[in-house]
Design an enzyme around this catalytic site. Structure first.
Site, PDB file in Angstrom:
ATOM      1  N   ILE A   1       0.822  -1.220   0.000  1.00  8.43           N
ATOM      2  CA  ILE A   1       0.000   0.000   0.000  1.00  8.43           C
ATOM      3  C   ILE A   1       0.849   1.260   0.000  1.00  8.43           C
ATOM      4  O   ILE A   1       0.385   2.341  -0.377  1.00  8.43           O
ATOM      5  CB  ILE A   1      -0.961  -0.032   1.208  1.00  8.43           C
ATOM      6  CG1 ILE A   1      -2.092   0.959   1.023  1.00  8.43           C
ATOM      7  CG2 ILE A   1      -0.212   0.208   2.501  1.00  8.43           C
ATOM      8  CD1 ILE A   1      -3.209   0.789   2.048  1.00  8.43           C
ATOM      9  N   HIS A   2       2.111   1.182   0.409  1.00  7.52           N
ATOM     10  CA  HIS A   2       3.006   2.334   0.388  1.00  7.52           C
ATOM     11  C   HIS A   2       4.027   2.240  -0.729  1.00  7.52           C
ATOM     12  O   HIS A   2       4.999   3.007  -0.750  1.00  7.52           O
ATOM     13  CB  HIS A   2       3.748   2.469   1.720  1.00  7.52           C
ATOM     14  CG  HIS A   2       2.871   2.344   2.921  1.00  7.52           C
ATOM     15  ND1 HIS A   2       2.824   1.205   3.685  1.00  7.52           N
ATOM     16  CD2 HIS A   2       1.998   3.215   3.475  1.00  7.52           C
ATOM     17  CE1 HIS A   2       1.957   1.367   4.664  1.00  7.52           C
ATOM     18  NE2 HIS A   2       1.446   2.570   4.560  1.00  7.52           N
ATOM     19  N   GLY A   3       3.843   1.289  -1.643  1.00  4.45           N
ATOM     20  CA  GLY A   3       4.793   1.110  -2.721  1.00  4.45           C
ATOM     21  C   GLY A   3       5.906   0.134  -2.423  1.00  4.45           C
ATOM     22  O   GLY A   3       6.858   0.027  -3.176  1.00  4.45           O
ATOM     23  N   GLU A   4       5.779  -0.605  -1.304  1.00  4.69           N
ATOM     24  CA  GLU A   4       6.803  -1.618  -0.995  1.00  4.69           C
ATOM     25  C   GLU A   4       6.826  -2.682  -2.097  1.00  4.69           C
ATOM     26  O   GLU A   4       5.790  -3.024  -2.667  1.00  4.69           O
ATOM     27  CB  GLU A   4       6.519  -2.304   0.344  1.00  4.69           C
ATOM     28  CG  GLU A   4       6.411  -1.387   1.531  1.00  4.69           C
ATOM     29  CD  GLU A   4       4.964  -0.976   1.812  1.00  4.69           C
ATOM     30  OE1 GLU A   4       4.675  -0.632   2.956  1.00  4.69           O
ATOM     31  OE2 GLU A   4       4.147  -1.007   0.869  1.00  4.69           O
TER      32      GLU A   4
END
Length: 221
Positions: A216-219
């Site tokens: 969800i945070h671009g991980e």
């Protein structure tokens, strides 16, 4: 990325205040979060969800009858503090115990877990519901390490429906755990988001390509 932001450092607080003002018939503001404008029945299990700001409509958008009794908002992409989680949970408590729901990220696990311990010490039966739907983040043999992404909504909705139907705390946790085990997701992205105050996106994807398995945070997956 086009956006309207006043002071980037005030983004989370301003967004929370604006959401509550725009939906005053549905939610009421409390410090660091919001509650249902019309509380559930006395003795009902209270579901409190939360996480970092910026994932709209989660988590504030999940507050309402049949879903969450309250939501706690941290800073942008950052877990809310232990005291913020505990404060919203106290305000939402209806006497039937509380469930603290969140996506399975290290900061949330730490702060929601500490808040649950604090609430139990005060006599409030508090349980933890960490959603683990993201199959790209860990294998099935280590499912407890998976991140919570799109599955949050489904698991919270089922837990909220059980609480609204009058199930007790153990029964709501049981149905929520079953929902979590049966929910899987796989993320993809065509571009990264740009955080307030930053001049470049968190990540980029070449034209004509898609990034698979992102969190969800671009991980990365």
């Amino acid at each position: 990325m086009t956006k309207i932001v006043d002071r980037p450092e005030d983004f989370a607080a301003t967004a929370l205040a604006g959401f509550c003002a725009a939906h005053a018939d549905r939610v009421i503001p409390v410090p660091h979060g919001a509650l249902r404008a019309h509380a559930g029945a006395p003795g009902k299990v209270a579901l409190i969800v939360g996480g970092g700001s910026g994932h709209y409509p989660a988590f504030l958008g999940y507050v309402g009858a049949g879903l969450a009794d309250g939501a706690v908002a941290g800073d942008v992409f950052a877990s809310p503090s232990t005291s913020a989680v505990a404060g919203v949970a106290r305000a939402a408590d209806l006497g039937g115990g509380v469930i603290l729901g969140f996506g399975n990220y290290a900061g949330d696990v730490l702060n929601f877990g500490a808040a649950a311990e604090r609430l139990r010490a005060e006599g409030i039966d508090a349980r933890i519901l960490a959603v683990t739907d993201d199959v790209a983040s860990a294998p099935a043999t280590d499912a407890a390490r998976r991140r919570g992404v799109a599955g949050d909504l489904l698991v919270f909705k089922i837990a909220g429906a059980g609480a609204e139907a009058g199930l007790d705390l153990d029964a709501v946790m049981d149905v929520a755990a079953r929902a979590n085990r049966g929910t899987v997701s796989f993320g993809l992205a065509f571009d990264g988001c740009t955080l307030p105050g930053q001049t470049a996106p968190l990540f980029t994807v070449p034209d004509g390509q898609v990034a698979l398995g992102l969190g969800i945070h671009g991980e990365p997956g």
